[in-house]
Design a protein around this motif. Structure first.
Motif, PDB file in Angstrom:
ATOM      1  N   ARG A 130     -47.966 -71.373  43.393  1.00 30.23           N
ATOM      2  CA  ARG A 130     -47.792 -70.013  42.879  1.00 30.23           C
ATOM      3  C   ARG A 130     -48.720 -69.802  41.693  1.00 30.23           C
ATOM      4  NH1 ARG A 130     -41.641 -68.465  42.030  1.00 30.23           N
ATOM      5  NH2 ARG A 130     -42.622 -66.422  42.051  1.00 30.23           N
ATOM      6  N   TYR A 152     -42.591 -56.092  51.689  1.00 27.56           N
ATOM      7  CA  TYR A 152     -42.014 -57.153  50.879  1.00 27.56           C
ATOM      8  C   TYR A 152     -40.492 -57.034  50.924  1.00 27.56           C
ATOM      9  CZ  TYR A 152     -46.752 -57.370  49.039  1.00 27.56           C
ATOM     10  OH  TYR A 152     -48.104 -57.469  48.911  1.00 27.56           O
ATOM     11  N   ILE A 193     -40.797 -65.740  53.245  1.00 26.17           N
ATOM     12  CA  ILE A 193     -39.470 -65.166  53.011  1.00 26.17           C
ATOM     13  C   ILE A 193     -39.057 -64.289  54.181  1.00 26.17           C
ATOM     14  CG2 ILE A 193     -38.189 -63.585  51.517  1.00 26.17           C
ATOM     15  CD1 ILE A 193     -39.912 -64.646  49.202  1.00 26.17           C
ATOM     16  N   ASP A 237     -46.060 -62.799  45.084  1.00 28.60           N
ATOM     17  CA  ASP A 237     -45.782 -61.898  46.201  1.00 28.60           C
ATOM     18  C   ASP A 237     -44.285 -61.660  46.372  1.00 28.60           C
ATOM     19  OD1 ASP A 237     -48.450 -61.433  47.063  1.00 28.60           O
ATOM     20  OD2 ASP A 237     -48.479 -63.447  47.916  1.00 28.60           O
ATOM     21  N   HIS A 238     -43.531 -61.948  45.357  1.00 32.14           N
ATOM     22  CA  HIS A 238     -42.082 -61.787  45.452  1.00 32.14           C
ATOM     23  C   HIS A 238     -41.632 -60.632  44.561  1.00 32.14           C
ATOM     24  CE1 HIS A 238     -37.780 -62.754  44.711  1.00 32.14           C
ATOM     25  NE2 HIS A 238     -37.834 -63.092  45.994  1.00 32.14           N
ATOM     26  N   LEU A 253     -43.506 -57.311  40.685  1.00 27.00           N
ATOM     27  CA  LEU A 253     -43.700 -58.499  41.506  1.00 27.00           C
ATOM     28  C   LEU A 253     -44.201 -59.664  40.661  1.00 27.00           C
ATOM     29  CD1 LEU A 253     -44.543 -55.838  43.352  1.00 27.00           C
ATOM     30  CD2 LEU A 253     -45.096 -57.610  45.030  1.00 27.00           C
ATOM     31  N   GLU A 256     -39.432 -59.062  42.185  1.00 31.10           N
ATOM     32  CA  GLU A 256     -38.397 -59.518  41.266  1.00 31.10           C
ATOM     33  C   GLU A 256     -37.424 -58.387  40.900  1.00 31.10           C
ATOM     34  OE1 GLU A 256     -38.079 -62.626  40.331  1.00 31.10           O
ATOM     35  OE2 GLU A 256     -39.900 -63.320  41.339  1.00 31.10           O
ATOM     36  N   ARG A 312     -48.923 -66.704  51.202  1.00 28.88           N
ATOM     37  CA  ARG A 312     -48.181 -65.662  50.489  1.00 28.88           C
ATOM     38  C   ARG A 312     -46.695 -65.930  50.639  1.00 28.88           C
ATOM     39  NH1 ARG A 312     -48.148 -61.109  52.568  1.00 28.88           N
ATOM     40  NH2 ARG A 312     -48.152 -59.787  50.713  1.00 28.88           N
ATOM     41  N   ALA A 313     -46.000 -65.943  49.534  1.00 30.33           N
ATOM     42  CA  ALA A 313     -44.572 -66.233  49.565  1.00 30.33           C
ATOM     43  C   ALA A 313     -43.818 -65.210  50.400  1.00 30.33           C
ATOM     44  CB  ALA A 313     -44.020 -66.254  48.139  1.00 30.33           C
ATOM     45  N   ALA A 314     -44.288 -63.948  50.435  1.00 30.90           N
ATOM     46  CA  ALA A 314     -43.584 -62.906  51.175  1.00 30.90           C
ATOM     47  C   ALA A 314     -43.526 -63.229  52.659  1.00 30.90           C
ATOM     48  CB  ALA A 314     -44.259 -61.558  50.955  1.00 30.90           C
ATOM     49  N   TYR A 349     -36.713 -57.098  49.726  1.00 33.31           N
ATOM     50  CA  TYR A 349     -35.983 -56.957  48.460  1.00 33.31           C
ATOM     51  C   TYR A 349     -34.549 -56.582  48.789  1.00 33.31           C
ATOM     52  CZ  TYR A 349     -34.586 -55.449  43.808  1.00 33.31           C
ATOM     53  OH  TYR A 349     -33.922 -55.326  42.613  1.00 33.31           O
TER      54      TYR A 349
END
Length: 793
Positions: free
Chosen positions: A115, A141, A556, A214-215, A211, A217, A551-553, A143
């Motif tokens: 990250r 994304y 997820i 790529d998350h 963000l 928050e 990419r973390a998205a 959420y």
């Protein structure tokens, strides 16, 4: 005499300096040679910056300044969080490489290096209850219970005031700590605070998302102008909030960084590879000692000198590596083992030449005779010229590997080995005359029949060509018609996007359960397993045709590739230990493939330029009585023979890989280039012996047919060819014997290539040398009967 004293003193000074480079680290309890992450254990990550995402406050910077800032910020973050000093370097290709030693919590390490902690604020364009189809090109994304489609970022973390970044308990009442989640508070610096207030005032009533990487928050409605603090109100623990605060304070990265490749090796696997590499080197050394003893029992001073050369080569190689600060990794082990074998080639070449001179009438061993002959053999005239060309061609070929990322260590240790072999010759030159008479010579000479008899091996060239063509045709037909179960050539993980994991399960059922979970997570991706090393160790290599998520998205959403942490979790839930993870994306694999092909192409071009334009001028420069240069056509024939031999050597190596089921990796490319250098080495030695023999016949006024000239020259180098082939094959065989699986494909290439390289030099280059001599002698024929071609003046 004074010049000789200076020469000996210079050699002694070099030996003293190298000994100091080896001893000083030992006095501090350190290793003289630094170990790479794949041996010592650790994490190696390669980032590529996306310069299209340069932050507003850094757009006036040059690329070098942006890279330097990113390097400093990464170093500060990792040092502050992991309590260690990371090794962060910017390469010439504008990539940033981070190396971290092995730690107890690999998940935390992977999370940190995977990250970039880049803070961005974006307006929400649309909300979706389900994930949009992948074909419409939109990125969403997750959420909470919905998916957000976002506009390009309007503000980023580089605009923050570091002094205002802090952990907040999430309540206006400082005493109300129970049941309240910590938050990370931040504030924009001047003049960005005014721009943010204006932005929030103009977009009041719209949704804003904050963000971290790529998350998402936080996401919520803008109710009016925000002039004070903003907050990250994620579901954080206090430790997580503190970590994020430290990351943001250490400086926001000026540019987004994409993870190109990620490799992690546990300390247990690293130690195992070290042990196997040391075991392979020990066995190779023992084998070389046996070969030398078998070869020179009839001349004990030769045996003593060759053993001294072997010890000196090892000392010089390790000393040079320590003084230059080289880092030893898995491919570096291959470079060391191969350098020792090929380094002994020079010693064997000179000793075989000296043995031939001592067999001549009038060259009886005595107090002064052998000493004079030894110095004559080691001078840069006859064999010295051969050694120069052999080392120069190897230097040209192996030097190209310095341009590759994964094989730079191999190239450096090979180049150090070349320098060490040259210094070994100079040292042994002084030792050889002094050990004469120390031990009695034995009457038994195991290779005497080969040195004294006329084997006339060159007569079998038609049989060689028939066997070579039939073998290649059979393998090629098998590959084309054999179907899925037949031999095939495929690219290895270095040239294909994907992930490789070395795992140690508690039992086969645990591994099967892990693979089932992987197939569930990645249903459309190929997953393979194979035993790694000796079966009793219980290690397996798992190859997944998908790299870790950039990419973390994506991870997820559950639709993209898993992150490195998810790979670890999948195996750990079924009691399978992940000892190593190596992942590259399609961009890196494509660049590596292009680099590998380019290296092979340039090696051919450089060898062609050297053989055509430089060999003859260097012959005149290096020798007071150089061999006859021959006509331009004869030189062209020799060049064509060497190039054809190299081409066929590569074809045989690829055929061997297809039959053995070994993929083409970067280690295979390194092995092919090493064999090309070895093959050219043998070809140069043969042609130099043909020229030297021609010069002898010319000087003595004898008549000799071209066929007999080539046949005799080949017979003279047979013992040398056998010994040098053994000295190169033995280390590769020992790699396979100890089960050093990461280098198995390299060892197979060296084994097959060394044998075929020796044969192609004898038969293919010998045939072209025959054509060249017939052309220069103006007596070209189509049969093998001896011809009386006058070689005298």
């Amino acid at each position: 005499m004074k010049q000789r004293n200076w020469y000996v003193c210079a050699l002694a000074l070099v030996v003293l300096l190298l000994a100091t480079a080896l001893v000083l680290p030992l006095t501090r309890g350190e290793s003289p040679i630094k170990l790479g992450s794949d041996l010592a254990g650790g994490v190696l990550v390669t980032y590529r910056p996306d310069f299209t995402t340069v932050a507003e406050s850094h757009r006036e910077m040059t690329r070098d300044e942006i890279l330097a800032t990113a390097k400093d910020n990464l170093s500060a973050r990792l040092e502050r969080t992991l309590k260690l000093i990371p090794d962060v370097n910017v390469r010439d290709d504008e990539t940033i490489v981070v190396t971290l030693p092995a730690g107890e919590d690999h998940k935390q390490t992977l999370d940190l290096v995977g990250r970039t902690h880049r803070l961005t604020l974006s307006l929400v364009v649309a909300e979706h209850d389900d994930v949009p189809s992948a074909g419409d090109g939109r990125t969403v994304y997750p959420y909470e219970d919905r998916y957000l489609e976002l506009a390009p970022p309007q503000f980023s973390g580089d605009m923050l005031d570091p002094r205002a970044i802090r952990v907040d308990n999430g309540s206006s009442d400082p005493l109300a700590l129970t049941g309240v989640k910590p938050q990370v508070a931040f504030r924009f610096a001047v003049p960005h605070d005014l721009a943010f207030a204006r932005f929030t005032r103009e977009n009041a009533g719209r949704q804003l998302a904050i963000l971290l990487d790529d998350h998402v928050e936080w996401a919520g409605e803008i109710r009016g102008a925000i002039r004070g603090d903003g907050v990250l109100a994620g579901d954080y623990t206090m430790e997580q909030a503190i970590d994020i605060t430290q990351m943001l304070r250490s400086g926001t990265l000026p540019v987004s960084l994409d993870v190109e490749s990620l490799s992690t090796v546990g300390p247990t696997l690293g130690q195992s590879i070290q042990d196997m590499g040391l075991h392979a080197l020990s066995l190779a050394l023992a084998g070389l000692v046996l070969v030398l003893a078998f070869s020179y029992l009839h001349r004990s001073w030769f045996l003593l000198a060759s053993l001294c050369s072997l010890g000196c080569l090892l000392f010089l190689l390790t000393g040079l590596a320590a003084s230059l600060g080289l880092t030893l990794d898995v491919v570096g082990i291959a470079g060391i083992i191969l350098s020792v074998g090929m380094g002994m080639d020079a010693c064997i070449l000179v000793l075989e030449s000296l043995d031939e001179k001592l067999r001549r009438p009038g060259a009886k061993p005595g107090t002064s005779g052998p000493g004079r002959l030894a110095r004559a053999a080691y001078s840069f005239s006859g064999e010295g010229r051969t050694l120069f060309h052999a080392n120069a061609t190897t230097l040209l070929v192996v030097g190209l590997l310095l341009a590759t990322d994964r094989l730079k260590s191999f190239a450096l240790f090979m180049l150090v080995g070349i320098v060490a072999s040259i210094l070994t010759i100079l040292v042994t030159r002084e030792v050889l005359p002094r050990v004469h008479g120390w031990l009695p010579d034995l009457r038994w000479e195991p290779l005497g029949w080969l040195r004294r008899s006329n084997v006339r091996l060159f007569r079998a060239r038609k049989l060689y060509f028939a066997a070579l063509i039939c073998g290649l045709v059979l393998v090629g037909g098998w590959m084309l018609l054999g179907g899925p179960g037949g031999p095939s050539l495929e690219l290895g993980p270095d040239f294909r996007a994907g992930t490789q994991l070395v795992v140690l399960p508690e039992g086969p059922d645990n591994l099967a359960a892990s693979l089932d979970l992987l197939e569930e997570r990645l249903p459309d991706v190929g997953i393979r397993q194979q035993t790694l090393g000796p079966p009793e160790q219980g290690r397996y290599l798992v190859t997944v045709g998908a790299p870790v998520a950039e990419r973390a998205a994506e991870a997820i959403l559950g639709q993209g590739n898993p992150t490195a942490e998810e790979f670890f979790s999948i195996f750990e839930t079924t009691s399978v230990e992940v000892e190593s993870l190596n992942s590259i994306d399609d961009k890196v694999s494509g660049r590596r493939l292009l680099a590998g092909l380019s290296v092979l192409l340039f090696s051919f071009l450089l060898l062609a330029a050297y053989l055509v334009f430089l060999q003859e001028p260097l012959n005149r420069l290096l020798s007071s009585s150089p061999p006859p240069p021959g006509s331009r056509r004869s030189r062209g024939l020799i060049f064509a023979g060497i190039m054809l031999a190299i081409f066929l050597d590569v074809a045989v190596m690829l055929a061997a890989l297809s039959v053995l089921g070994q993929p083409i990796s970067l280690a295979v490319v390194a092995g092919i280039l090493a064999v090309i250098g070895y093959s050219v080495n043998d070809s140069v030695v043969l042609w130099c012996h043909v020229q030297n023999l021609q010069t002898e016949m010319r000087r003595e006024g004898k008549s000799f047919s071209p066929l007999e000239l080539v046949t005799t020259a080949i017979d003279r180098i047979l013992s040398r060819a056998l010994l040098t082939t053994l000295s190169t094959v033995l280390p590769a065989a020992m790699i396979l014997a100890v089960g050093l699986t990461p280098l198995a494909d390299f060892a197979w290439v060296v084994l097959a290539g060394t044998v075929t390289g020796t044969l192609s030099s004898i038969f293919i280059v010998g045939s072209f040398a025959l054509r060249a001599l017939r052309h220069d002698g103006s007596a070209e024929t189509d049969n093998d009967e001896p011809q009386a071609v006058a070689l005298g003046a």
